[in-house]
Design an enzyme around this catalytic site. Structure first.
Site, PDB file in Angstrom:
ATOM      1  N   ARG A 128       0.655  -1.437  -0.321  1.00  0.00           N
ATOM      2  CA  ARG A 128       0.043  -0.155   0.191  1.00  0.00           C
ATOM      3  C   ARG A 128       0.744   1.227  -0.611  1.00  0.00           C
ATOM      4  NH1 ARG A 128      -2.737  -3.671  -1.331  1.00  0.00           N
ATOM      5  NH2 ARG A 128      -4.684  -3.870  -0.461  1.00  0.00           N
ATOM      6  N   SER A 177     -10.590  -0.297   2.630  1.00  0.00           N
ATOM      7  CA  SER A 177     -10.113  -1.012   3.909  1.00  0.00           C
ATOM      8  C   SER A 177      -9.600   0.785   4.426  1.00  0.00           C
ATOM      9  CB  SER A 177      -9.168  -1.701   3.618  1.00  0.00           C
ATOM     10  OG  SER A 177      -8.950  -2.948   2.752  1.00  0.00           O
ATOM     11  N   GLU A 213      -5.048   3.783   6.539  1.00  0.00           N
ATOM     12  CA  GLU A 213      -4.667   3.284   5.401  1.00  0.00           C
ATOM     13  C   GLU A 213      -5.713   4.028   4.764  1.00  0.00           C
ATOM     14  OE1 GLU A 213      -5.627   0.432   1.864  1.00  0.00           O
ATOM     15  OE2 GLU A 213      -4.631  -0.323   3.640  1.00  0.00           O
TER      16      GLU A 213
END
Length: 303
Positions: free
Chosen positions: A178, A227, A297
């Protein structure tokens, strides 16, 4: 006077659209967020450079936003300029080899996936169902646990304010979970992707498998940012949250999804404060129960 001067300089400028006090809830997948002082859409590189130079000269804070699929905007909005990339950054060019695509950063990722399928090119099947733009996907190396966009990127072109155009080959970028090592202050303009010829049937089968799994395990129909937390090393944030008994936990209109515990969904009238309170509760409970400090995130704007 900074914002006023920026507004006066950019309203009516070539290849530039300006909205004042535009609610960002209209531009985020969460459907949450107060107004931006200015929302500026730049339809060409020269318009983008002019806008950045103008806001910097006036000392006005600014941020670039794509489709708003991984962001939570404050209920008070953002006192600054939100810049979006427009027409020139939504194009796709295919090379003579038939399997190398150069794609503008504003192009919706699903459009890139479907375009690859239509051309009989494999390598992006894993991205089916992932929201947002190619630029956002590059910045966060979007993908699954096993496949990610960085693996098919041959090069990336960015704009560095004060310098100009920069180009990075694949190996000049460190691709991580990520994340990628592109400088935070640079704006992705386009990326070149190297794909592989394959039968449409094989590509379609893989896409169906990925999409079916996402539909089964994620609340795709609900308003969310995807997410919320990064998976800890060798673990699953969703499982930790679920094991704490937090599926279905609500604050106001924000709920830990009963489908996937790492999604916090807007049930229809959630505020940014509701979502933040759910995030704090989840982090605190997981820390207390397992000693794991979950890292977010999702990106935050205006707080």
């Amino acid at each position: 006077m900074g914002l006023f001067n920026v507004s006066m300089a950019l309203i009516g400028a070539l290849d530039t659209d300006v909205l004042e006090n535009e609610k960002l809830a209209r531009h985020t997948s969460y459907r949450i967020g107060g107004p931006a002082s200015l929302l500026v859409t730049c339809h060409s590189y020269h318009a983008l450079r002019r806008a950045i130079e103008t806001v910097n000269a006036e000392g006005v804070p600014w941020v670039v936003m794509g489709r708003g699929s991984n962001i939570l905007v404050s209920d008070d909005g953002y006192r600054g300029v939100v810049i979006m990339l427009g027409r020139e950054f939504g194009r796709t060019v295919i090379a003579e080899d038939g399997c190398t695509l150069t794609v503008g950063a504003a192009t919706v990722l699903m459009r890139v996936v479907n375009d690859a399928y239509a051309r009989g090119l494999s390598g992006l099947e894993f991205a089916v169902g992932i929201p947002g733009t190619l630029g956002g996907a590059i910045n966060m190396d979007a993908g699954t646990r096993d496949e990610w966009i960085g693996s098919v990127v041959k090069s990336v072109v960015t704009y560095r304010p004060g310098t100009g155009i920069c180009r990075y080959d694949h190996d000049q970028i460190a691709w991580g979970y990520r994340s990628c090592s592109l400088p935070a202050g640079e704006i992705v303009l386009e990326a070149t992707l190297g794909l592989t010829p394959a039968s449409k049937q094989d590509i379609s089968t893989k896409m169906d498998r990925y999409l079916s799994r996402r539909r089964r395990t994620q609340p795709m129909a609900a308003a969310s940012c995807g997410s919320v937390f990064r998976n800890p090393p060798d673990g699953s944030a969703g499982k930790l949250i679920e094991d704490c008994g937090l599926k279905g936990f609500c604050v106001g209109g924000a709920e830990v999804s009963p489908v996937h515990a790492n999604f916090i969904v807007n049930k229809g009238a959630a505020t940014a404060s509701d979502v933040l309170n759910v995030i704090r509760t989840v982090r605190g409970k997981v820390q207390e129960t397992y000693g794991v400090e979950l890292q977010t995130e999702v990106k935050f704007l205006g707080f």
